[in-house]
Design a protein around this motif. Structure first.
Motif, PDB file in Angstrom:
ATOM      1  N   ALA A 185       1.113   0.230  12.077  1.00 56.32           N
ATOM      2  CA  ALA A 185      -0.017  -0.722  11.913  1.00 56.32           C
ATOM      3  C   ALA A 185      -0.415  -0.932  10.465  1.00 56.32           C
ATOM      4  CB  ALA A 185      -1.047   0.129  12.643  1.00 56.32           C
ATOM      5  N   TRP A 186      -0.046   0.116   9.767  1.00 53.09           N
ATOM      6  CA  TRP A 186      -0.709  -0.134   8.214  1.00 53.09           C
ATOM      7  C   TRP A 186       0.520  -0.809   7.759  1.00 53.09           C
ATOM      8  CZ3 TRP A 186      -5.112   0.178   6.064  1.00 53.09           C
ATOM      9  CH2 TRP A 186      -5.845   1.127   6.536  1.00 53.09           C
ATOM     10  N   TYR A 199       6.377   1.483   5.711  1.00 48.68           N
ATOM     11  CA  TYR A 199       6.536   2.197   6.926  1.00 48.68           C
ATOM     12  C   TYR A 199       7.109   3.550   6.942  1.00 48.68           C
ATOM     13  CZ  TYR A 199       8.443   3.656  11.402  1.00 48.68           C
ATOM     14  OH  TYR A 199       8.902   4.110  12.503  1.00 48.68           O
ATOM     15  N   MET A 201       2.440  10.615   8.318  1.00 46.20           N
ATOM     16  CA  MET A 201       1.716   9.670   9.560  1.00 46.20           C
ATOM     17  C   MET A 201       2.535   9.660  10.675  1.00 46.20           C
ATOM     18  SD  MET A 201      -0.149   5.824   8.775  1.00 46.20           S
ATOM     19  CE  MET A 201      -1.294   6.558   7.532  1.00 46.20           C
ATOM     20  N   GLY A 230       0.442   4.689  13.650  1.00 42.35           N
ATOM     21  CA  GLY A 230      -0.414   4.589  12.300  1.00 42.35           C
ATOM     22  C   GLY A 230       0.404   3.876  11.142  1.00 42.35           C
TER      23      GLY A 230
END
Length: 240
Positions: free
Chosen positions: A61-62, A46, A54, A58
């Motif tokens: 989420a990733w 993160y 980012m 996003g």
């Protein structure tokens, strides 16, 4: 006189030929692996994604991919829910929803509290169900990768009511601290000037963490350490 390294890596007397020598370092790493994979990897990814430019949505989420896959895989393969991985997915999901909040500065102050309250609630529920989630993170620090202490922890965790109560108390203290911190910050967000609450919120969080460390250490960690030492010592004496 043999060196500490030689002592650690020397074959254990009476061990079967070809057996892998016990390594405290490897044992400690193995016991900490769930924390590294389910917690450290998502958090690190993160912050790395955020540093790479980012957006919050996003990055959240990733960074949920690894714990999400591990949660699903655990349910499919073992018919068991991976608690730590599921917690990270839940926290990230709450973070995704809260990242959509905009406009009201006081509501924005509650975003971090929403995360901590979710974690605290999960800790409390796991403790009340008799499966305290924080035990997975506490075990490596209590056993230090030592074979005798690891075996003692396993025996106590399955056969000692006093030990299990201490495990539950540890998760209860941390769950209550996080929920209490959320409540104080929620009240402050709507009763204290925004400019003050921006820094006061951090003070409240640090105070809650310190209180949780002190209280959980006294009511759970110290008794558990004593029981582990006694159980490991008794096993050592019996094996002489």
């Amino acid at each position: 006189m043999s060196s500490p390294v030689a002592t650690v890596t020397a074959p254990v007397a009476g061990a079967p030929a070809g057996a892998v020598p016990f390594s405290p370092r490897k044992a400690l790493l193995d016991s900490m692996m769930p924390l590294l994979v389910d917690v450290a990897v998502p958090l690190a990814s993160y912050y790395l994604l955020k540093a790479a430019g980012m957006g919050t949505f996003g990055a959240l989420a990733w960074s949920s991919v690894v714990p999400g896959v591990r949660t699903v895989w655990g349910v499919v393969r073992d018919r068991r829910l991976n608690g730590l991985a599921a917690l990270m997915v839940t926290v990230n999901a709450v973070g995704l929803l809260l990242s959509l909040v905009a406009g009201d500065p006081r509501l924005m102050l509650l975003k971090d509290s929403g995360i901590s309250s979710t974690i605290g609630l999960v800790f409390l529920v796991s403790a009340l169900r008799g499966r305290p989630m924080l035990s997975a993170g506490l075990r490596p620090w209590l056993t230090r990768g030592e074979a005798a202490k690891s075996a003692a922890y396993q025996r106590l965790s399955t056969g000692s009511d006093a030990f299990r109560r201490a495990e539950v108390r540890f998760s209860v203290v941390w769950g209550a601290a996080l929920l209490g911190e959320c409540a104080v910050r929620a009240v402050g967000a709507y009763t204290v000037p925004v400019e003050t609450m921006v820094w006061a919120g951090t003070v409240v969080m640090v105070a809650a963490m310190v209180a949780a460390f002190v209280v959980s250490g006294r009511v759970a960690v110290v008794p558990m350490e004593r029981m582990i030492e006694e159980a490991a010592g008794a096993e050592h004496e019996a094996g002489r």
